[in-house]
Write a protein that holds these residues in place. Structure first.
Motif, short mmCIF file in Angstrom:
data_model
loop_
_atom_site.label_atom_id
_atom_site.label_comp_id
_atom_site.label_asym_id
_atom_site.label_seq_id
_atom_site.Cartn_x
_atom_site.Cartn_y
_atom_site.Cartn_z
N ALA A 14 1.81 12.02 -0.82
CA ALA A 14 3.04 11.34 -1.24
C ALA A 14 4.14 11.51 -0.19
O ALA A 14 4.87 10.56 0.11
N THR A 38 2.68 6.44 -5.07
CA THR A 38 3.95 6.63 -4.36
C THR A 38 4.58 5.28 -4.03
O THR A 38 5.79 5.09 -4.20
N ASP A 63 8.26 4.56 -5.68
CA ASP A 63 9.41 4.76 -4.79
C ASP A 63 10.38 3.59 -4.95
O ASP A 63 9.99 2.42 -4.81
#
Length: 500
Positions: free
Chosen positions: A41, A212, A216
Motif C-alpha cells: 500500500a 489502495t 485513496d
C-alpha cells in the motif's frame, strides 16, 4: 538468477530487491521465466504522489501537443511491433500473430485518441439571454487508474490509457501479474515519445495494490476488465469512495445460426471465434445456437470435423492455431468444467483433457473441446469457462434462440448468422445484449464506437473507447457569462433566473 520485472514510476524503471514477488511463467514450457514485485500500500501511495505531482503540467499542455505525443508513441510501437509481440506471446501463450493483433487493436484506440483536440471541444451558445453567452468545457479528472486482465496485456491497457492521457489526466496502470512485461515496455515507449515523467506509471501488485487504488482519495476514476465477481467488487468499492468506475466482467457469447446460413462459413467463424487464443477472450463465442434439428446436426458434424484438424502448440511455433492457456490453474479449472459437462449429460464430441505437446509436456495445454446437446441449466452453459471449449445448445425455433441469448445473465456479445435481412434486423433490435454481430463472429466495435456489455458483463454508465471514454475521463464545466455596459443598472433581483 531469475529476472525481475520492474515497476515504471516517475519516468524510470524501479526494481525492488525486497518485498513480495510472484512468479511469471512461460505457458509453453511451464517454466518460471521471471518474477514480478507485488507493491505494498505504501508503494502504491508513492506512485500516486508522482502521478499527482505530474498531472497539472500535463493538463495545462494543449490537446494538440498531447496528441502529438500519442502519434510519436504509435510510430515507436510499430517500430518495435515484432519484439513486443514475441514478449507478449512468451508470457501469455497466444500465438505471435494473435499477439500482434492484441497490440494493433490497442493502437487503434490510440489513433482515435489523437483526435483529442476535437473530442474535448465543448459547446457554445450566444444570446442565451440579453448579453448572455453559455458555454461548456471538458476538463481532466486528475489522477486515474486502470486495472487490466492477463488476456489482453497490450490492448486493454491502451484502451484505458489512450483516452485518459489525451484528456490530460495522469494514469496509473495495475496490469495482471501473470504477463506484466509488455505494459512496462509500453510505459517506456510513452516516455520515449515525450510523455512527461509521472504521467504514465505501471505498478504491479495484487489485492493490496488494488484496494489502495480504490480507496485513496486522490484517484478520481478506475477502469477495470476481468471476471464479474471482481468487477462488482471494484465497482461498488470505488463508488463507495466517491470515484467514477467503469468495470467490465464475464461473458457467455452466443452465435445464433439460422437454417438459411452458409454452414461452412458458420463453422469456420465458430472455430476461429471459439478456439482463438485458447478461448481466453471476453469476446470469444462459446455457445453455438443452431435453429432446428437439421441445422444442428449438420453444424455439429462440420464442427467436429474442423476441431479434429486444429493445431495446438507452443505460442511462437509456426503453423499453430492456438497455444497454451496462461497458467496450470487455468487448465485445471477448465478441465473441471469439462467434467461437469459430462456429469450433467452433455454429449462430448471432442475431449481436450490430457493434451500434451511433445517436448513441452509441462506446458499449460488443453486440446479443443466440443459439446453438443447442452441445455441452459448446465454449468458449461451458465458460467464463463474461459478456455477452448465450444458448446452447442440447440434451439427449436428463432424465438427460442433469441430468448436464450437475451435471458442469459451475461450480456456482452452475440452474433447471428443468416441470409435473411428481416431476421437480422429483428434480432439486432430485440436481443438484450450490448454488442451484436451480423454474420460477424467476434462483434468487437471499431475504436470510434464504444465497447461494453450489459447485465452482469458491465458495470457503469459509460463504455470503453469511442466518445464514451472521453466523457468518462473528463468532467464538464458550464459557464454562463454576461458582459454589461457600465451604464446598465438593473438593481437587485430576488427571482430565480429564467430564459424569459
Amino acid at each position: 538468477m531469475t529476472r525481475t520485472i520492474p515497476h515504471f514510476v516517475g519516468g524510470s524503471l524501479l526494481t525492488p530487491d525486497a518485498g513480495r514477488f510472484s512468479d511469471v511463467f512461460d505457458p509453453s514450457t511451464g517454466a518460471v521465466q521471471a518474477r514480478v514485485p507485488l507493491a505494498s500500500a505504501d508503494d502504491v501511495r508513492r506512485v500516486i504522489d508522482d502521478a499527482e505531482a505530474a498531472q497539472p503540467a500535463w493538463a495545462a499542455t494543449n490537446p494538440q501537443k498531447r496528441a502529438r505525443v500519442l502519434l510519436r508513441f504509435l510510430d515507436l510501437v510499430h517500430r518495435d511491433m515484432d519484439s513486443l509481440a514475441r514478449l507478449l506471446s512468451s508470457e501469455h501463450g497466444k500465438t505471435f500473430d494473435d499477439a500482434k493483433g492484441d497490440i494493433q487493436r490497442g493502437l487503434e484506440v490510440i489513433e482515435f485518441s489523437a483526435g483529442a483536440p476535437h473530442l474535448l471541444k465543448g459547446e457554445f451558445a450566444t444570446g442565451a439571454g440579453t448579453g448572455i453567452d453559455v458555454y461548456s468545457m471538458r476538463q481532466p479528472l486528475g489522477v486515474v487508474a486502470g486495472i487490466t486482465p492477463f488476456n489482453f496485456p497490450a490492448m486493454i491497457p491502451l484502451w484505458k490509457a489512450g483516452p485518459a492521457l489525451a484528456a490530460g489526466n495522469s494514469f496509473i496502470l495495475k496490469p495482471s501479474e501473470r504477463d506484466p512485461s509488455v505494459p512496462v515496455r509500453l510505459a517506456e515507449l510513452f516516455h520515449e515519445a515525450g510523455l512527461p515523467a509521472g504521467v504514465f506509471n505501471v505498478v504491479h501488485g495484487d489485492k493490496e495494490a488494488v484496494d489502495t487504488l480504490l480507496t485513496d482519495p486522490r484517484i478520481q476514476a478506475v477502469g477495470f476488465v476481468g471476471s464479474t465477481p471482481i468487477a462488482e467488487y471494484i465497482y461498488s468499492t470505488a463508488a463507495a469512495h466517491g470515484k467514477r468506475a467503469q468495470c467490465f466482467g464475464g461473458a457467455k457469447n452466443h452465435m445464433v445460426v439460422m437454417p438459411d446460413a452458409d454452414l461452412d462459413q458458420v463453422a469456420d467463424a465458430l472455430i476461429g471465434a471459439g478456439y482463438g487464443s485458447a478461448g481466453e477472450r471476453c469476446m470469444a463465442i462459446s455457445v453455438a445456437v443452431p435453429v432446428g434439428e437439421e441445422t444442428a446436426d449438420a453444424l455439429a458434424a462440420k464442427l467436429a470435423e474442423r476441431v479434429a484438424e486444429l493445431r495446438v502448440g507452443p505460442s511462437l511455433a509456426e503453423g499453430v492455431d492456438y497455444g497454451p492457456l496462461v497458467a496450470r490453474s487455468a487448465v485445471e479449472r477448465v478441465e473441471g468444467y469439462i467434467q461437469q459437462g459430462v456429469d450433467e449429460g452433455a454429449t462430448l464430441l471432442a475431449d481436450g483433457r490430457g493434451f500434451t505437446v511433445p517436448g513441452h509436456e509441462a506446458g499449460f495445454y488443453l486440446g479443443p473441446t466440443l459439446f453438443d446437446h447442452v441445455t441452459t441449466d448446465m454449468a458449461i452453459y451458465r458460467e464463463e469457462v474461459f478456455g477452448p471449449v465450444l458448446v452447442i445448445a440447440r434451439a427449436a425455433d428463432y424465438e427460442q434462440a433469441l430468448a436464450m441469448a437475451s435471458d442469459h445473465e451475461f450480456g456482452n456479445g452475440v452474433s447471428i448468422f443468416t441470409r435473411d435481412g428481416d431476421a437480422a434486423r429483428d434480432f439486432t433490435a430485440r436481443v438484450n445484449v450490448g454488442m451484436v454481430g451480423v454474420n460477424v463472429p467476434i462483434p468487437v466495435p471499431i475504436a470510434y464506437f464504444s465497447f461494453g456489455g450489459w447485465k452482469k458483463s458491465g458495470f457503469g454508465d459509460l463504455n470503453q473507447h469511442g466518445t464514451d471514454a472521453f466523457r468518462f475521463y473528463t468532467k464538464t464545466k458550464t459557464v454562463t457569462s454576461r458582459w454589461l455596459s457600465d451604464t446598465v443598472r438593473e438593481g437587485a433581483s430576488f427571482v430565480i433566473p429564467t430564459m424569459s
